[in-house]
Design a protein around this motif. Structure first.
Motif, PDB file in Angstrom:
ATOM      1  N   ALA A 154       0.817  -1.218   0.000  1.00 44.05           N
ATOM      2  CA  ALA A 154       0.000   0.000   0.000  1.00 44.05           C
ATOM      3  C   ALA A 154       0.845   1.259   0.000  1.00 44.05           C
ATOM      4  O   ALA A 154       0.433   2.279  -0.558  1.00 44.05           O
ATOM      5  CB  ALA A 154      -0.951   0.004   1.205  1.00 44.05           C
ATOM      6  N   ALA A 155       2.009   1.228   0.636  1.00 47.38           N
ATOM      7  CA  ALA A 155       2.818   2.442   0.742  1.00 47.38           C
ATOM      8  C   ALA A 155       4.276   2.078   0.962  1.00 47.38           C
ATOM      9  O   ALA A 155       4.602   0.985   1.448  1.00 47.38           O
ATOM     10  CB  ALA A 155       2.317   3.313   1.894  1.00 47.38           C
ATOM     11  N   LEU A 156       5.144   3.005   0.596  1.00 44.83           N
ATOM     12  CA  LEU A 156       6.569   2.896   0.881  1.00 44.83           C
ATOM     13  C   LEU A 156       6.891   3.754   2.095  1.00 44.83           C
ATOM     14  O   LEU A 156       6.327   4.842   2.257  1.00 44.83           O
ATOM     15  CB  LEU A 156       7.408   3.342  -0.316  1.00 44.83           C
ATOM     16  CG  LEU A 156       7.294   2.482  -1.568  1.00 44.83           C
ATOM     17  CD1 LEU A 156       7.980   3.171  -2.747  1.00 44.83           C
ATOM     18  CD2 LEU A 156       7.911   1.115  -1.348  1.00 44.83           C
ATOM     19  N   MET A 157       7.794   3.279   2.926  1.00 47.58           N
ATOM     20  CA  MET A 157       8.184   4.006   4.126  1.00 47.58           C
ATOM     21  C   MET A 157       9.692   3.923   4.306  1.00 47.58           C
ATOM     22  O   MET A 157      10.315   2.912   3.963  1.00 47.58           O
ATOM     23  CB  MET A 157       7.493   3.427   5.373  1.00 47.58           C
ATOM     24  CG  MET A 157       6.004   3.633   5.446  1.00 47.58           C
ATOM     25  SD  MET A 157       5.312   2.926   6.971  1.00 47.58           S
ATOM     26  CE  MET A 157       6.215   3.890   8.204  1.00 47.58           C
ATOM     27  N   ALA A 158      10.271   4.999   4.855  1.00 46.04           N
ATOM     28  CA  ALA A 158      11.680   4.963   5.233  1.00 46.04           C
ATOM     29  C   ALA A 158      11.776   4.381   6.632  1.00 46.04           C
ATOM     30  O   ALA A 158      11.091   4.841   7.549  1.00 46.04           O
ATOM     31  CB  ALA A 158      12.276   6.365   5.189  1.00 46.04           C
ATOM     32  N   ASP A 159      12.586   3.364   6.773  1.00 41.93           N
ATOM     33  CA  ASP A 159      12.714   2.678   8.061  1.00 41.93           C
ATOM     34  C   ASP A 159      13.776   3.383   8.899  1.00 41.93           C
ATOM     35  O   ASP A 159      14.839   2.834   9.202  1.00 41.93           O
ATOM     36  CB  ASP A 159      13.078   1.210   7.830  1.00 41.93           C
ATOM     37  CG  ASP A 159      12.826   0.367   9.070  1.00 41.93           C
ATOM     38  OD1 ASP A 159      12.263   0.896  10.041  1.00 41.93           O
ATOM     39  OD2 ASP A 159      13.187  -0.823   9.060  1.00 41.93           O
ATOM     40  N   VAL A 239      14.928  22.632   5.712  1.00 40.39           N
ATOM     41  CA  VAL A 239      14.398  21.275   5.823  1.00 40.39           C
ATOM     42  C   VAL A 239      13.995  20.823   4.421  1.00 40.39           C
ATOM     43  O   VAL A 239      13.128  21.442   3.787  1.00 40.39           O
ATOM     44  CB  VAL A 239      13.196  21.225   6.779  1.00 40.39           C
ATOM     45  CG1 VAL A 239      12.620  19.820   6.836  1.00 40.39           C
ATOM     46  CG2 VAL A 239      13.610  21.682   8.175  1.00 40.39           C
ATOM     47  N   TYR A 240      14.620  19.782   3.951  1.00 41.20           N
ATOM     48  CA  TYR A 240      14.409  19.287   2.592  1.00 41.20           C
ATOM     49  C   TYR A 240      13.594  17.993   2.634  1.00 41.20           C
ATOM     50  O   TYR A 240      13.703  17.214   3.587  1.00 41.20           O
ATOM     51  CB  TYR A 240      15.738  19.039   1.887  1.00 41.20           C
ATOM     52  CG  TYR A 240      16.481  20.303   1.527  1.00 41.20           C
ATOM     53  CD1 TYR A 240      16.519  20.775   0.219  1.00 41.20           C
ATOM     54  CD2 TYR A 240      17.154  21.032   2.503  1.00 41.20           C
ATOM     55  CE1 TYR A 240      17.210  21.931  -0.112  1.00 41.20           C
ATOM     56  CE2 TYR A 240      17.843  22.192   2.187  1.00 41.20           C
ATOM     57  CZ  TYR A 240      17.866  22.638   0.879  1.00 41.20           C
ATOM     58  OH  TYR A 240      18.540  23.785   0.554  1.00 41.20           O
ATOM     59  N   LYS A 241      12.809  17.772   1.603  1.00 41.69           N
ATOM     60  CA  LYS A 241      11.952  16.592   1.525  1.00 41.69           C
ATOM     61  C   LYS A 241      12.472  15.649   0.451  1.00 41.69           C
ATOM     62  O   LYS A 241      12.449  15.954  -0.733  1.00 41.69           O
ATOM     63  CB  LYS A 241      10.507  17.004   1.227  1.00 41.69           C
ATOM     64  CG  LYS A 241       9.545  15.830   1.139  1.00 41.69           C
ATOM     65  CD  LYS A 241       8.106  16.299   1.115  1.00 41.69           C
ATOM     66  CE  LYS A 241       7.784  17.088  -0.124  1.00 41.69           C
ATOM     67  NZ  LYS A 241       6.362  17.468  -0.189  1.00 41.69           N
ATOM     68  N   LEU A 242      12.947  14.485   0.907  1.00 41.26           N
ATOM     69  CA  LEU A 242      13.362  13.424  -0.015  1.00 41.26           C
ATOM     70  C   LEU A 242      12.158  12.541  -0.303  1.00 41.26           C
ATOM     71  O   LEU A 242      11.364  12.257   0.594  1.00 41.26           O
ATOM     72  CB  LEU A 242      14.473  12.575   0.594  1.00 41.26           C
ATOM     73  CG  LEU A 242      15.924  13.064   0.478  1.00 41.26           C
ATOM     74  CD1 LEU A 242      16.119  14.320   1.322  1.00 41.26           C
ATOM     75  CD2 LEU A 242      16.887  11.985   0.929  1.00 41.26           C
ATOM     76  N   MET A 257       8.219   9.727   2.056  1.00 39.22           N
ATOM     77  CA  MET A 257       8.808  11.056   2.218  1.00 39.22           C
ATOM     78  C   MET A 257       9.691  11.057   3.457  1.00 39.22           C
ATOM     79  O   MET A 257       9.275  10.610   4.526  1.00 39.22           O
ATOM     80  CB  MET A 257       7.720  12.121   2.335  1.00 39.22           C
ATOM     81  CG  MET A 257       6.924  12.343   1.069  1.00 39.22           C
ATOM     82  SD  MET A 257       5.778  13.737   1.207  1.00 39.22           S
ATOM     83  CE  MET A 257       4.690  13.153   2.503  1.00 39.22           C
ATOM     84  N   ILE A 258      10.909  11.553   3.303  1.00 38.54           N
ATOM     85  CA  ILE A 258      11.850  11.657   4.409  1.00 38.54           C
ATOM     86  C   ILE A 258      12.264  13.110   4.536  1.00 38.54           C
ATOM     87  O   ILE A 258      12.732  13.716   3.558  1.00 38.54           O
ATOM     88  CB  ILE A 258      13.097  10.773   4.193  1.00 38.54           C
ATOM     89  CG1 ILE A 258      12.694   9.338   3.861  1.00 38.54           C
ATOM     90  CG2 ILE A 258      14.006  10.813   5.399  1.00 38.54           C
ATOM     91  CD1 ILE A 258      12.799   8.976   2.415  1.00 38.54           C
ATOM     92  N   MET A 259      12.083  13.682   5.705  1.00 41.08           N
ATOM     93  CA  MET A 259      12.476  15.063   5.943  1.00 41.08           C
ATOM     94  C   MET A 259      13.916  15.088   6.455  1.00 41.08           C
ATOM     95  O   MET A 259      14.274  14.346   7.378  1.00 41.08           O
ATOM     96  CB  MET A 259      11.549  15.729   6.953  1.00 41.08           C
ATOM     97  CG  MET A 259      10.064  15.589   6.622  1.00 41.08           C
ATOM     98  SD  MET A 259       9.625  16.125   4.952  1.00 41.08           S
ATOM     99  CE  MET A 259       9.964  17.881   5.063  1.00 41.08           C
TER     100      MET A 259
END
Length: 428
Positions: A154-159, A239-242, A257-259
């Motif tokens: 359903a979604a990708l997440m940064a661990d 603050v940048y959004k990857l 999204m990784i801040m």
């Protein structure tokens, strides 16, 4: 006389006694019916966040299916509890649907459609009613133990942490990512390719360059993957959004999204031998006080314990007459003269940090004014030469080599970020 009489013997169910529950999978055709008739202690499987179906029956004490008149059906109540007390399930009973129907074999069956979300593990499905006194169950309860599996991607997440921090030349050694279902379980069925966006934006729309060590693409294996050596090069703080997402549009999953909070660090960006400290001409036998300005990214001075071992000033004396002739002769002579000239170079270490409150003896006022103007960009160090004994042109070259481990990780050998230098000439 013989009489032939035809008659039908049918089962007449007794009074309702108990509930009966079974899982039904309509996608498996005939196998579904066999599964429904399997013993109640046999485990079934349900998928997190996906609809599944149950057949509910009311049976008598002899396990015969009961029938009811329209509007007289008992109201089933479904309870779903995890076997692990620490597990939390996400339920919405108001969205569940049920329908009573009469089967061709006789008797009534309730088809129940429901959803369950939660961590993988065993879940107990229980059916009961509230028709008894004070809401007690009038019929005997029935239950089924099933296994809850992770749902589809359903979604990708940064661990990792929700917000990371690094410098403008930051390096994230590891950026692990995972694909999850609607509840947050790792979707091990995910094996598609994901890509890390090559640009990260801050609130002002300023972009930072993002690049991984091997590639900005990688493939999920059992729902997880890792980007190694992720470099972030930014021109400004913020603050940048990857972002990262699936490469193929065939996989409809939410982007991750990784801040990243980027701050300026004490990188040395420029080195300059201040020309104001270098006289247009000087007399033989004089000593000079030379100033070197160091510009840093955060406009803070480089610590003295770092400077004392990282910056040097190379003083090269003028060519002697014989060396000049050798340099103009054969290549062998030129090599020998160059080696001899290299041996004549004097390496000077810094005397200290320039401070406007502590004047340096022998330093011209114009040089002090120039040092004050550039000191706000970082710092200024001063060197003292030995006596200049030859009446010709000397060359001074300042060199700074970054040695701090915490900053070296953000410097790339490909861009030559380890060594900075500047050169000036002195006429004696």
């Amino acid at each position: 006389v013989t009489f032939d009489i035809n008659f039908e013997v049918s089962v007449s169910p007794g009074p309702p006694y108990s509930w009966s529950i079974a899982l039904i999978d309509y996608h498996q055709g005939q196998a579904a019916a066999a599964k429904a008739d399997s013993p109640k202690d046999a485990e079934g499987t349900i998928t997190c966040g996906q609809p599944f179906y149950m057949e509910l029956e009311v049976i008598d004490q002899c396990h015969n299916r009961c029938s009811f008149t329209a509007g007289d059906h008992p109201v089933p109540v479904i309870e779903v509890t995890p076997e692990d007390p620490a597990a939390e399930l996400r339920l919405d009973p108001t969205a569940w649907k049920r329908k009573w129907d009469q089967t061709q074999a006789g008797g009534d069956v309730c088809l129940y459609k429901l959803w369950v979300s939660g961590p993988p593990g065993q879940v107990r499905l229980r059916v009961r009613d509230n028709a008894g006194e004070d809401g007690a169950c009038l019929l005997q309860e029935d239950e089924l133990l099933v296994t809850l599996l992770a749902g589809p991607p359903a979604a990708l997440m940064a661990d990792c942490a929700q917000q990371l921090e690094c410098g403008t030349r930051g390096l994230l050694e590891m950026l692990p990512v995972k694909c999850v279902d609607c509840y947050g379980n790792v979707a091990e069925s995910a094996t598609f390719e994901v890509a890390l966006n090559g640009s990260a934006l801050n609130e002002q729309g300023i972009a930072a360059r993002v690049s991984a060590k091997d590639s900005n693409r990688t493939t999920l294996r059992k729902g997880v993957a890792t980007f190694k050596g992720v470099r972030i090069q930014a021109q400004a703080e913020g603050v940048y959004k990857l972002t990262l997402g699936a490469v193929s549009r065939k996989y409809v999953v939410q982007e991750a999204m990784i801040m990243v909070k980027i701050t300026q660090q004490n990188y040395v960006g420029n080195l300059e031998v201040l020309s104001s400290s270098v006289p247009d001409s000087s007399t033989v036998g004089c000593k000079l006080q030379l100033l070197v300005a160091i510009d840093t990214e955060d406009q803070q001075p480089v610590p003295w314990d770092v400077l004392s071992s990282s910056i040097q000033l190379a003083l090269t004396p003028p060519l002697a007459a014989g060396e000049a002739a050798a340099m103009a002769a054969t290549s062998k002579g030129r090599k020998a003269a160059a080696a001899a000239r290299k041996a004549d170079v004097v390496t000077l270490n810094p005397e200290g940090l320039w401070d406007s409150q502590q004047p340096i003896e022998g330093l011209e006022p114009a040089a002090a004014d120039a040092a004050a103007a550039v000191a706000a960009r970082g710092c200024v160090v001063w060197f003292s030469t030995a006596e200049l004994l030859v009446a010709e042109q000397y060359t001074v070259a300042a060199e700074y080599t970054e040695t701090r481990e915490e900053l070296l990780v953000g410097l790339s050998k490909q861009v030559g970020g380890w060594l900075l230098s500047d050169t000036q000439c002195i006429t004696s």
